[in-house]
Design an enzyme around this catalytic site. Structure first.
Site, PDB file in Angstrom:
ATOM      1  N   GLY A   9       0.841  -1.182   0.000  1.00 10.33           N
ATOM      2  CA  GLY A   9       0.000   0.000   0.000  1.00 10.33           C
ATOM      3  C   GLY A   9       0.878   1.234   0.000  1.00 10.33           C
ATOM      4  O   GLY A   9       2.017   1.213  -0.492  1.00 10.33           O
ATOM      5  N   GLY A  12       4.201   0.690   2.123  1.00  7.20           N
ATOM      6  CA  GLY A  12       5.044  -0.317   1.501  1.00  7.20           C
ATOM      7  C   GLY A  12       5.616   0.139   0.170  1.00  7.20           C
ATOM      8  O   GLY A  12       6.800  -0.085  -0.120  1.00  7.20           O
ATOM      9  N   LYS A 178       3.559   7.269  18.722  1.00  7.35           N
ATOM     10  CA  LYS A 178       2.897   7.280  17.409  1.00  7.35           C
ATOM     11  C   LYS A 178       1.429   6.894  17.554  1.00  7.35           C
ATOM     12  O   LYS A 178       0.545   7.476  16.908  1.00  7.35           O
ATOM     13  CB  LYS A 178       3.622   6.296  16.477  1.00  7.35           C
ATOM     14  CG  LYS A 178       2.981   6.104  15.105  1.00  7.35           C
ATOM     15  CD  LYS A 178       3.165   7.298  14.213  1.00  7.35           C
ATOM     16  CE  LYS A 178       2.509   7.092  12.845  1.00  7.35           C
ATOM     17  NZ  LYS A 178       3.051   5.940  12.112  1.00  7.35           N
ATOM     18  N   ASN A 186      -6.664  10.300  13.795  1.00  3.84           N
ATOM     19  CA  ASN A 186      -7.208   9.417  12.768  1.00  3.84           C
ATOM     20  C   ASN A 186      -8.723   9.366  12.733  1.00  3.84           C
ATOM     21  O   ASN A 186      -9.342   9.519  11.681  1.00  3.84           O
ATOM     22  CB  ASN A 186      -6.649   8.000  12.941  1.00  3.84           C
ATOM     23  CG  ASN A 186      -5.286   7.845  12.303  1.00  3.84           C
ATOM     24  OD1 ASN A 186      -4.457   8.743  12.385  1.00  3.84           O
ATOM     25  ND2 ASN A 186      -5.041   6.719  11.677  1.00  3.84           N
ATOM     26  N   SER A 247      -5.914  11.220   7.405  1.00  2.00           N
ATOM     27  CA  SER A 247      -5.452  10.042   8.135  1.00  2.00           C
ATOM     28  C   SER A 247      -5.689   8.773   7.315  1.00  2.00           C
ATOM     29  O   SER A 247      -6.550   8.742   6.424  1.00  2.00           O
ATOM     30  CB  SER A 247      -6.159   9.922   9.486  1.00  2.00           C
ATOM     31  OG  SER A 247      -7.512   9.541   9.318  1.00  2.00           O
ATOM     32  N   GLU A 260      -8.177   0.429  10.641  1.00  2.00           N
ATOM     33  CA  GLU A 260      -7.410  -0.119  11.760  1.00  2.00           C
ATOM     34  C   GLU A 260      -7.871   0.447  13.099  1.00  2.00           C
ATOM     35  O   GLU A 260      -7.133   0.359  14.087  1.00  2.00           O
ATOM     36  CB  GLU A 260      -5.927   0.195  11.566  1.00  2.00           C
ATOM     37  CG  GLU A 260      -5.298  -0.472  10.360  1.00  2.00           C
ATOM     38  CD  GLU A 260      -3.844  -0.101  10.198  1.00  2.00           C
ATOM     39  OE1 GLU A 260      -2.989  -0.996  10.303  1.00  2.00           O
ATOM     40  OE2 GLU A 260      -3.551   1.088   9.976  1.00  2.00           O
TER      41      GLU A 260
END
Length: 298
Positions: A9, A12, A178, A186, A247, A260
């Site tokens: 994604g 990556g 983080k 988010n 986000s 997530e």
């Protein structure tokens, strides 16, 4: 070095693209729409408004990770166990897996399923998939990784590829730092569908963020975690340094994908329950994002 990226994604593709530009043999493992575009046209890589095409391999199959010495594990936290099972029979015995994921427990979840060297990394980068096979970089890009036997070698490989990398003895604390940033931004970015710079201008948002952060810090302290730095200043800095960034949760909601959120505000809520700490702000944000996901057609 042969390097496999499991989960091609935005994160990556960015780090895989940077390593391929530096001459490494990189294979991206991801969804068909991105794999087809990359195999046909190369990875479309936009960084600081400069666009280039990077030639590298791409596959939808975990078997493409064979012979890789380093695996960047970049799948969503919701897919950690599934991806581990897919990789298991293909990995070299001495392969190193570096987890570049949101959340604080992915490395532990991987270690419970794979016998390989696994190290957690904290990722500070703003990226998005702007289309099939097209990654766009909005800012930053550094990594913080935990110590492991070949950490210095891996860190130097990343640094030589233009990826600032630090080895830290407190990666757990950095992961929590983080996580707190993610919990602050988010869900509200997803609910409002606003980038960070616009979000913080909304009435009441900064006050809610302060509540969220205070709950997260209380839970972290109860779990014995030392959160480094000035977390309140770090929260403010996100909107200043990445004003146009949505986000990852906002991007998932907009694309009707599972987010997530269970591993962000939901994780803090669960740990708070385990420690007897009330987390009402995190609970509400988690619930609202879950409600949006529930109400979206598949």
């Amino acid at each position: 070095m042969k390097i496999a990226v499991m989960g091609a994604g935005a994160v990556g593709c960015y780090y895989g693209g940077m390593l391929a530009r530096a001459g490494h043999d990189v294979v991206l493992i991801g969804r068909a729409q991105h794999v087809e575009a990359i195999n046909r046209d190369g990875l479309r890589f936009t960084k600081y408004d400069v666009e280039e095409r990077i030639e590298l391999a791409a596959s939808t199959e975990a078997s493409a990770s064979q012979d890789a010495k380093l695996v960047l594990f970049c799948v969503k936290s919701t897919d950690t166990e599934r991806a581990a099972a897919e990789l298991q029979r293909h990995l070299l015995a001495d392969a190193v897996l570096l987890t570049l994921q949101n959340g604080v427990d992915n490395a532990d979840r991987l270690r419970a399923r794979l016998p390989h060297e696994i190290a957690a990394a904290v990722v500070y980068v703003a990226t998005e998939m702007a289309g099939p096979g097209h990654v766009r970089h909005h800012g930053r890009g550094e990594l913080v990784i935990e110590p492991f036997p070949s950490a210095a070698e891996i860190a130097q490989t990343l640094i030589d590829a233009g990826i600032p990398t630090e080895i830290s003895d407190n990666v757990r604390g950095a992961l929590w730092a983080k996580l707190i940033l993610n919990c602050a931004y988010n869900a509200m970015s997803a609910i409002a569908q606003l980038p960070y710079g616009e979000l913080v201008k909304c009435e009441g948002v900064n006050e809610v963020m302060r509540d969220v952060v205070a709950e997260c810090v209380a839970v972290a302290q109860a779990d014995g975690v030392t959160v480094p730095g000035d977390i309140d200043a770090a929260v403010r800095r996100i909107a200043e340094t990445m004003p146009n960034q949505y986000s990852s949760t906002a991007q998932d909601v907009a694309r009707r994908k599972r987010s997530e959120i269970d591993h962000l505000n939901g994780y803090v809520t669960r740990r708070g329950e385990a420690r007897g700490i009330a987390t009402p702000a995190n609970r509400v944000l988690h619930t609202l994002v879950k409600a949006i996901e529930f109400g979206q057609p598949a």
